[in-house]
Design a protein around this motif. Structure first.
Motif, PDB file in Angstrom:
ATOM      1  N   VAL A   1      -6.368   3.400  20.025  1.00  0.00           N
ATOM      2  CA  VAL A   1      -6.446   2.928  18.435  1.00  0.00           C
ATOM      3  C   VAL A   1      -7.618   2.101  18.220  1.00  0.00           C
ATOM      4  CG1 VAL A   1      -4.026   3.030  18.013  1.00  0.00           C
ATOM      5  CG2 VAL A   1      -4.816   1.090  19.197  1.00  0.00           C
ATOM      6  N   SER A   2      -8.026   1.273  19.525  1.00  0.00           N
ATOM      7  CA  SER A   2      -9.101   0.652  19.321  1.00  0.00           C
ATOM      8  C   SER A   2     -10.414   1.347  19.122  1.00  0.00           C
ATOM      9  CB  SER A   2      -9.391  -0.207  20.707  1.00  0.00           C
ATOM     10  OG  SER A   2      -9.567   0.560  21.733  1.00  0.00           O
TER      11      SER A   2
ATOM     12  N   SER B   1       0.922  -1.440   0.081  1.00  0.00           N
ATOM     13  CA  SER B   1      -0.248   0.102  -0.120  1.00  0.00           C
ATOM     14  C   SER B   1       0.759   1.143   0.220  1.00  0.00           C
ATOM     15  CB  SER B   1      -0.895  -0.061   1.160  1.00  0.00           C
ATOM     16  OG  SER B   1      -1.595   1.235   1.298  1.00  0.00           O
ATOM     17  N   LYS B   2       0.370   2.404  -0.635  1.00  0.00           N
ATOM     18  CA  LYS B   2       1.244   3.634  -0.696  1.00  0.00           C
ATOM     19  C   LYS B   2       0.623   4.486   0.522  1.00  0.00           C
ATOM     20  CE  LYS B   2       2.998   3.431  -5.291  1.00  0.00           C
ATOM     21  NZ  LYS B   2       2.957   4.168  -6.550  1.00  0.00           N
ATOM     22  N   ARG B   3      -0.350   4.064   1.070  1.00  0.00           N
ATOM     23  CA  ARG B   3      -0.964   4.998   1.961  1.00  0.00           C
ATOM     24  C   ARG B   3      -0.921   4.234   3.606  1.00  0.00           C
ATOM     25  NH1 ARG B   3      -5.831   8.843   1.352  1.00  0.00           N
ATOM     26  NH2 ARG B   3      -4.253  10.151   1.852  1.00  0.00           N
ATOM     27  N   VAL B   4      -0.407   5.020   4.300  1.00  0.00           N
ATOM     28  CA  VAL B   4      -0.696   4.267   5.714  1.00  0.00           C
ATOM     29  C   VAL B   4      -2.000   4.574   6.427  1.00  0.00           C
ATOM     30  CG1 VAL B   4       0.417   4.220   8.065  1.00  0.00           C
ATOM     31  CG2 VAL B   4       1.812   4.639   6.215  1.00  0.00           C
ATOM     32  N   SER B   5      -2.706   3.572   6.697  1.00  0.00           N
ATOM     33  CA  SER B   5      -3.983   3.721   7.104  1.00  0.00           C
ATOM     34  C   SER B   5      -4.137   3.759   8.754  1.00  0.00           C
ATOM     35  CB  SER B   5      -4.993   2.639   6.681  1.00  0.00           C
ATOM     36  OG  SER B   5      -4.493   1.506   6.895  1.00  0.00           O
TER      37      SER B   5
ATOM     38  N   LYS C   1      -2.477   1.136  13.993  1.00  0.00           N
ATOM     39  CA  LYS C   1      -3.098   0.355  15.055  1.00  0.00           C
ATOM     40  C   LYS C   1      -2.383  -0.977  14.963  1.00  0.00           C
ATOM     41  CE  LYS C   1      -7.200  -2.509  16.003  1.00  0.00           C
ATOM     42  NZ  LYS C   1      -8.059  -2.218  17.141  1.00  0.00           N
ATOM     43  N   GLN C   2      -2.293  -1.784  14.010  1.00  0.00           N
ATOM     44  CA  GLN C   2      -1.481  -2.913  13.958  1.00  0.00           C
ATOM     45  C   GLN C   2       0.065  -2.802  14.636  1.00  0.00           C
ATOM     46  OE1 GLN C   2      -1.272  -4.278   9.960  1.00  0.00           O
ATOM     47  NE2 GLN C   2       0.188  -5.987  10.477  1.00  0.00           N
TER      48      GLN C   2
END
Lengths: 138, 328
Positions: free
Chosen positions: B304-305, B279-283, B288-289
């Motif tokens: 994060v949750s 992916s080029k975008r950090v979501s 969270k991961q």
């Protein structure tokens, strides 16, 4: 300034533009990876939480030492206790750097006083300028 | 005073040996007020003084009068205790300094060990102390009285090149040669900035900080981040916690630096995750991961949750969509 305009909530967050800038400094465009808006907002929340965590830990440490002011020392100790001891050297360096800058400023201020002239000369100059100003106003 | 010693002792074990002899030295005048010491054994008291207090006092006569308050204060001050509290950390710092200096002759060839110094100090400290308890007990006081270079410069001169002598002996002979030699002062004060920083962090007046610039940089890799967080904002966030009271001027800077490293950590890791997933975008989910991958980020789990749930509810945003794709 903008803080006062928005007031309240925004106050206790970090400026989005600054965070975005730092993120893109960490991930330059050459990496081809960008942060989504949501990720950035989440990151900001994490940052605020981090500050809160560190400062409350540092606060506890300072209280244990019967200090009223949280000093750098307490921050580094807090970082160590929270498992961020690898941050400590850089933090110390930054603090020392800041101290150095501050000292430079003080010196400059002193020089500004000294480098000019003797006290008498300065007084004379001041008197002249007063006179000139008075003359201008009359 | 013993209470103070208890407070400080665990943090820097090597000092405990300094303190126990230090206690009587400081308190000798005040115990004079107690019947036991004053009535029964005045002789002993005076001999104690002659041992432990005289040499600083003698030196005091050689020093400018401004320093007199120090010997006077502990004895007569009505609020001895709080004052003692304030002095202790200072002394502690100075003893640290001193230990550094004492070690120096042994390790003189390279300064770099000092970068990782705290452990070195605590190892070497007690050895010196036991060999010369009396002297080392005095020296912090001397240092407080003397102008900085007075003590420093002789160290540089006499020590490194010549004698493998005990610092204690040196102390005995030192007072005579007070001539500050610029070169040597340099040698002494070139102790690296991380050490200077440690002093600063302890609230020490920057005694020799002026000369401490030329530090071989410790192993800190330069941060890619040039932008600094606004310190005022950081301070405000810190003080949003009602428990947090006053904050030293430098503290927000320290926190800002820590925050910067925290961000670098988090951002690079989540970028790695994005790369793994092509992916080029950090979501937000990737972030969270990352947070959940390491106990170090424990304190962020709540956040994060919560955020993920919100996003599920609103189901908007390209980041969430992208993350959904990746997950699905």
């Amino acid at each position: 300034m903008s803080d006062h305009e928005f007031g309240g909530n925004d106050d206790l967050s970090l400026p989005k533009a600054t965070v975005q800038k730092i993120v893109s400094e960490i991930l330059p465009s050459s990496t081809g990876i960008a942060f989504s808006k949501e990720a950035r907002d989440l990151l900001i929340e994490c940052c605020v939480e981090f500050i809160t965590l560190v400062s409350s830990e540092a606060n506890e440490i300072s209280e244990k030492e019967a200090k009223k002011t949280i000093a750098c020392d307490h921050i580094t100790k807090a970082l160590e206790q929270l498992g961020f001891s690898d941050y400590v050297p850089a933090v110390l360096e930054a603090a020392a750097e800041h101290k150095e800058v501050q000292k430079g400023r003080e010196k400059k201020a002193n020089k500004f006083e000294q480098s000019g002239m003797t006290l008498e000369e300065l007084e004379r100059l001041q008197a002249e300028q007063f006179a000139a100003a008075a003359a201008r106003h009359t | 005073m013993s209470g103070d010693g208890g407070t400080y002792a665990p943090k820097s074990p090597d000092l405990s040996s300094f303190y126990s002899p230090e206690g009587p030295t400081d308190e000798a005048p005040s115990t004079a007020a107690q019947p036991q010491a004053a009535g029964a054994q005045p002789q002993q008291l005076s001999s104690q003084q002659s041992q432990s207090q005289f040499s600083p006092q003698q030196r005091l006569h050689l020093q400018p009068p401004a320093t007199t308050y120090f010997t006077g204060a502990p004895a007569h001050s009505p609020q001895r205790f709080p004052q003692g509290q304030q002095q202790q950390p200072q002394q502690q710092q100075q003893q640290h300094q001193q230990t550094h200096q004492q070690i120096k002759p042994q390790q003189s060839p390279a300064y770099s060990p000092y970068l990782s110094s705290p452990s070195t100090v605590s190892q070497a400290g007690p050895g010196f102390t036991s060999s010369s308890p009396l002297q080392s007990q005095h020296s912090p006081q001397q240092q407080q009285k003397a102008p900085p270079f007075y003590v420093q410069s002789p160290y540089g001169t006499q020590y490194k090149p010549q004698f493998p002598v005990q610092p204690a002996q040196f102390y005995g002979t030192a007072p005579a040669n007070s001539a500050p030699l610029p070169g040597q002062a340099d040698g002494v004060s070139s102790s690296p900035s991380s050490f200077a920083a440690a002093q600063i962090a302890g609230g020490m007046p920057p005694k020799r900080g002026a000369a401490a610039q030329a530090a071989p940089a410790p192993a800190i890799e330069p941060s890619p981040v040039k932008t600094k967080f606004p310190t005022a904002r950081i301070k405000r966030i810190m003080q949003a916690d009602e428990e947090v009271g006053k904050v030293a001027q430098q503290t927000p800077i320290a926190v800002g630096k820590a925050l910067e490293m925290f961000m670098v950590n988090l951002v690079t890791k989540s970028a790695d995750v994005a790369r793994e997933k092509n992916s080029k975008r950090v979501s937000a989910q990737m972030l969270k991961q990352v947070v959940e991958s390491d106990d170090q980020w424990d304190f962020l789990r709540d956040i994060v949750s919560r955020v993920e749930n919100e996003e599920k509810a609103s189901a908007g945003g390209a980041g969430a969509a992208a993350a959904g794709k990746v997950r699905g």
